[in-house]
Design an enzyme around this catalytic site. Structure first.
Site, mmCIF file in Angstrom:
data_model
loop_
_atom_site.group_PDB
_atom_site.id
_atom_site.type_symbol
_atom_site.label_atom_id
_atom_site.label_comp_id
_atom_site.label_asym_id
_atom_site.label_seq_id
_atom_site.Cartn_x
_atom_site.Cartn_y
_atom_site.Cartn_z
ATOM 1 N N ASP A 1 -23.864 -13.815 36.688
ATOM 2 C CA ASP A 1 -23.496 -15.235 36.779
ATOM 3 C C ASP A 1 -21.971 -15.305 36.757
ATOM 4 O O ASP A 1 -21.279 -14.269 36.831
ATOM 5 C CB ASP A 1 -24.163 -16.052 35.656
ATOM 6 N N CYS B 1 -23.943 -11.048 32.459
ATOM 7 C CA CYS B 1 -23.604 -12.454 32.179
ATOM 8 C C CYS B 1 -22.590 -12.425 31.040
ATOM 9 O O CYS B 1 -21.957 -11.391 30.815
ATOM 10 C CB CYS B 1 -24.844 -13.293 31.881
ATOM 11 N N THR C 1 -23.063 -12.625 27.773
ATOM 12 C CA THR C 1 -23.537 -11.802 26.655
ATOM 13 C C THR C 1 -24.475 -10.670 27.082
ATOM 14 O O THR C 1 -24.742 -9.768 26.295
ATOM 15 C CB THR C 1 -24.345 -12.676 25.680
ATOM 16 N N HIS D 1 -36.364 6.798 26.895
ATOM 17 C CA HIS D 1 -37.555 6.336 26.178
ATOM 18 C C HIS D 1 -38.283 5.190 26.878
ATOM 19 O O HIS D 1 -39.504 5.137 26.841
ATOM 20 C CB HIS D 1 -37.182 5.858 24.763
ATOM 21 N N HIS E 1 -43.921 8.242 25.408
ATOM 22 C CA HIS E 1 -43.156 7.129 25.985
ATOM 23 C C HIS E 1 -43.894 6.497 27.165
ATOM 24 O O HIS E 1 -43.880 5.275 27.330
ATOM 25 C CB HIS E 1 -41.758 7.605 26.393
HETATM 26 C C1 RB5 Z 1 -22.625 -18.869 30.535
HETATM 27 O O1 RB5 Z 1 -21.691 -19.685 29.932
HETATM 28 C C2 RB5 Z 1 -23.336 -18.030 29.490
HETATM 29 O O2 RB5 Z 1 -24.199 -18.832 28.752
HETATM 30 C C3 RB5 Z 1 -24.085 -16.890 30.149
HETATM 31 O O3 RB5 Z 1 -23.183 -16.112 30.870
HETATM 32 C C4 RB5 Z 1 -24.797 -15.932 29.225
HETATM 33 O O4 RB5 Z 1 -23.984 -15.479 28.209
HETATM 34 C C5 RB5 Z 1 -26.110 -16.368 28.740
HETATM 35 O O5 RB5 Z 1 -26.818 -15.643 28.024
#
Ligand code: RB5
Length: 142
Positions: free
Chosen positions: A7, A64, A66, A97, A133
């Protein structure tokens, strides 16, 4: 063939990972996003997951902010095993695994240097093929 997608939050790191893939001469397909404009991570998770499930690509990389949202979305697809990894030990273990077919990372969590090493570890580690596994993965798939 490696499928890669992100994203807006992961866009910058995606470009760094693409530079690494190019440098290594690895074939990849970039499923977007292609700008830093705000967008929805499930869209890109779906594109990369479908590319793997169709057989067009063997492994995927999703990024993304996180690594969490995009991995949750990818794991809704049956047959996808997306693992969020922010260290090399986890990247190696999830290949050995879990036979993870998608690596997910958070651009707001790791810097590009570590992200490249994690990617390198993920792409260069084979599944153990250990019966224990295999049996556990079968249970996940239902
Ligand atoms: C976008 O702002 C953020 O929410 C997305 O990149 C991600 O971290 C979501 O899990």
């Amino acid at each position: 063939m490696i499928a890669i997608g992100s994203d807006h939050g992961g866009f910058g790191l995606k470009q760094e990972i693409i530079a690494y893939l190019k440098d290594k001469g690895l074939e990849y397909k970039d499923y977007g996003t292609y700008t830093e404009e705000s967008c929805d991570y499930p869209v890109y998770a779906g594109k990369v997951a479908r590319a793997i499930l169709s057989g067009e690509c063997d492994r995927g990389i999703l990024i993304c902010g996180t690594g969490i949202g995009i991995s949750i979305a990818a794991n809704k697809f049956k047959g996808i095993r997306a693992a969020v990894c922010h260290d090399c030990f986890s990247a190696q273990a999830t290949r050995e695994h879990n036979d993870a077919n998608i690596l997910a990372m958070g651009a707001r969590v790791v810097g590009p240097g570590l992200a490249v090493k994690i990617t390198d570890t993920f792409l260069n580690t084979e599944f153990s093929n250990d019966e224990r596994h295999i049996n556990r993965i079968r249970q996940i798939e239902g």
